[in-house]
Design a protein around this motif. Structure first.
Motif, short mmCIF file in Angstrom:
data_model
loop_
_atom_site.label_atom_id
_atom_site.label_comp_id
_atom_site.label_asym_id
_atom_site.label_seq_id
_atom_site.Cartn_x
_atom_site.Cartn_y
_atom_site.Cartn_z
N GLN A 1 -2.91 1.27 4.66
CA GLN A 1 -2.32 0.11 5.32
C GLN A 1 -0.80 0.16 5.21
N PHE A 2 -0.13 -0.56 6.10
CA PHE A 2 1.32 -0.61 6.11
C PHE A 2 1.80 -1.88 5.40
N ARG A 3 2.59 -1.72 4.36
CA ARG A 3 3.25 -2.84 3.70
C ARG A 3 4.57 -3.10 4.41
N ARG A 4 4.71 -4.32 4.94
CA ARG A 4 5.91 -4.64 5.73
C ARG A 4 6.49 -5.96 5.27
N PHE A 5 7.67 -5.90 4.63
CA PHE A 5 8.39 -7.09 4.19
C PHE A 5 9.84 -6.94 4.62
N PRO A 6 10.20 -7.49 5.79
CA PRO A 6 11.54 -7.29 6.32
C PRO A 6 12.60 -8.02 5.51
N ALA A 7 13.78 -7.42 5.43
CA ALA A 7 14.93 -8.10 4.84
C ALA A 7 15.38 -9.18 5.82
N VAL A 8 15.31 -10.43 5.41
CA VAL A 8 15.64 -11.53 6.33
C VAL A 8 17.13 -11.52 6.65
N GLN A 9 17.95 -11.20 5.68
CA GLN A 9 19.38 -11.01 5.93
C GLN A 9 19.87 -9.88 5.02
N ASP A 10 20.31 -10.20 3.83
CA ASP A 10 20.60 -9.16 2.85
C ASP A 10 19.32 -8.81 2.11
N GLY A 11 19.37 -7.75 1.33
CA GLY A 11 18.21 -7.38 0.53
C GLY A 11 17.56 -6.10 1.01
N THR A 12 16.41 -5.83 0.44
CA THR A 12 15.70 -4.57 0.70
C THR A 12 14.66 -4.76 1.79
N ASP A 13 14.67 -3.91 2.79
CA ASP A 13 13.67 -3.92 3.85
C ASP A 13 12.54 -2.97 3.45
N VAL A 14 11.32 -3.51 3.35
CA VAL A 14 10.16 -2.73 2.92
C VAL A 14 9.28 -2.40 4.13
N TYR A 15 9.10 -1.11 4.38
CA TYR A 15 8.18 -0.65 5.43
C TYR A 15 7.62 0.68 4.92
N GLU A 16 6.39 0.65 4.44
CA GLU A 16 5.83 1.82 3.78
C GLU A 16 4.33 1.91 4.01
N LEU A 17 3.82 3.12 3.95
CA LEU A 17 2.39 3.39 4.11
C LEU A 17 1.79 3.54 2.73
N GLY A 18 0.74 2.75 2.46
CA GLY A 18 0.12 2.79 1.15
C GLY A 18 -1.38 3.01 1.23
N GLN A 19 -1.94 3.59 0.19
CA GLN A 19 -3.38 3.79 0.06
C GLN A 19 -3.91 2.83 -0.99
N ALA A 20 -4.93 2.06 -0.62
CA ALA A 20 -5.57 1.14 -1.56
C ALA A 20 -6.28 1.95 -2.64
N ILE A 21 -6.02 1.59 -3.89
CA ILE A 21 -6.63 2.28 -5.02
C ILE A 21 -7.75 1.41 -5.58
N SER A 22 -8.98 1.91 -5.46
CA SER A 22 -10.16 1.14 -5.84
C SER A 22 -11.08 1.98 -6.71
N SER A 23 -12.01 1.30 -7.39
CA SER A 23 -12.96 1.99 -8.26
C SER A 23 -14.24 1.17 -8.35
N ASP A 24 -15.21 1.70 -9.07
CA ASP A 24 -16.46 0.99 -9.38
C ASP A 24 -17.21 0.53 -8.13
N PHE A 25 -17.31 1.41 -7.13
CA PHE A 25 -18.05 1.06 -5.92
C PHE A 25 -19.54 0.99 -6.19
N ARG A 26 -20.17 -0.05 -5.67
CA ARG A 26 -21.62 -0.18 -5.70
C ARG A 26 -22.09 -0.70 -4.35
N VAL A 27 -23.19 -0.16 -3.85
CA VAL A 27 -23.74 -0.57 -2.56
C VAL A 27 -25.19 -0.96 -2.75
N GLY A 28 -25.57 -2.13 -2.24
CA GLY A 28 -26.95 -2.59 -2.29
C GLY A 28 -27.74 -2.05 -1.10
N GLU A 29 -28.76 -2.77 -0.69
CA GLU A 29 -29.56 -2.36 0.46
C GLU A 29 -28.70 -2.36 1.72
#
Length: 266
Positions: free
Chosen positions: A189-217
């Motif tokens: 997913q893309f993390r997008r947090f624009p700099a409204v005026q000054d500050g850091t503009d965040v636009y980056e591609l990230g991978q969700a890190i997950s564990s302990d998957f279980r699937v039922g029926e």
């Protein structure tokens, strides 16, 4: 000497000394999900309008779902009995199979929820969540014909945004199968947090890190789905070429955060 006050150590807003008012508690986050959905193949040429580079479209394979979700932060189990509404929500989404660096991933161009906690947590992780009214069929062990999944049972779900129906689906269960229809691969997913005026503009591609998957029926059958666009939803871009089937299943996992894979140039 003037006393220096320490910074409040909240994970998210609101920043109060007790940290009890923060909207999103820190990870890990545990999810238990009951889901109905329809596996589809979209027109790949149309899907291109929803896949930002550096992601690439594969063959148009996608999944549209409606889900009931229970969730709790790994250190806040008391919420399950002290603040019940904070631990459950409804979600609807469109998932697409994509390619990045020659590997297969899952990408969500659309996602809706009905509570503020999953909305803000989703934005922190890069999920494009909006608020909507969402509902799906429910089982009850004393409800004849709907005491649980079985062959021939019909289920439905829908999502409404600002009063307009954007998703409606119906599935008819036929048989148990061994494989759940999603995810196609790890979630990007893309993390997008624009700099409204000054500050850091965040636009980056990230991978969700997950564990302990279980699937039922996992139950499979026929599926129907309608997607409706609106002035604030570009769902009309998604032309469905083929419906492969409908599904009902339960699954759970633990989400730890996001690993940043790339910074996106402006």
């Amino acid at each position: 000497m003037e006393e220096t006050r320490p910074y409040y150590s909240t994970f998210s807003l609101l920043t109060t000394k007790s940290v009890k008012s923060q909207i999103v508690p820190p990870p890990p986050w545990i999810y238990a999900i009951e889901m109905i959905g329809v596996k589809v193949y979209f027109d790949p040429g149309k899907v291109l309008d929803l896949i930002p580079p550096p992601l690439e479209i594969v063959d148009g394979e996608g999944f549209v779902y409606v889900a009931k979700i229970f969730t709790v932060s790994g250190n806040r189990w008391e919420m399950l009995y002290e603040d019940l509404e904070e631990t459950k929500y409804m979600e609807a989404a469109v998932a697409l199979k994509v390619k990045y660096n020659a590997n297969i991933y899952t990408y969500f161009p659309f996602m809706w929820v009905d509570k503020d906690l999953p909305l803000i947590r989703g934005w922190l992780l890069g999920y494009p969540k909006k608020l909507a009214y969402i509902s799906m069929s429910e089982f009850h062990k004393l409800l004849d014909g709907y005491s649980g999944p079985s062959s021939g049972v019909k289920m439905g779900g829908y999502a409404l945004r600002n009063g307009k129906e954007i998703i409606r689906m119906k599935i008819t269960l036929r048989e148990k199968v061994s494989q759940s229809p999603i995810p196609f691969g790890p979630i990007l997913q893309f993390r997008r947090f624009p700099a409204v005026q000054d500050g850091t503009d965040v636009y980056e591609l990230g991978q969700a890190i997950s564990s302990d998957f279980r699937v039922g029926e996992v139950w499979q059958g026929e599926g129907e789905v309608i997607l409706n666009g609106s002035i604030n939803e570009a769902l009309e871009v998604l032309k469905i070429n083929k419906i492969e089937g409908g599904y009902y299943f339960n699954w759970s996992f633990k989400q730890l955060g996001t690993k940043i894979l790339a910074k996106i140039p402006k």
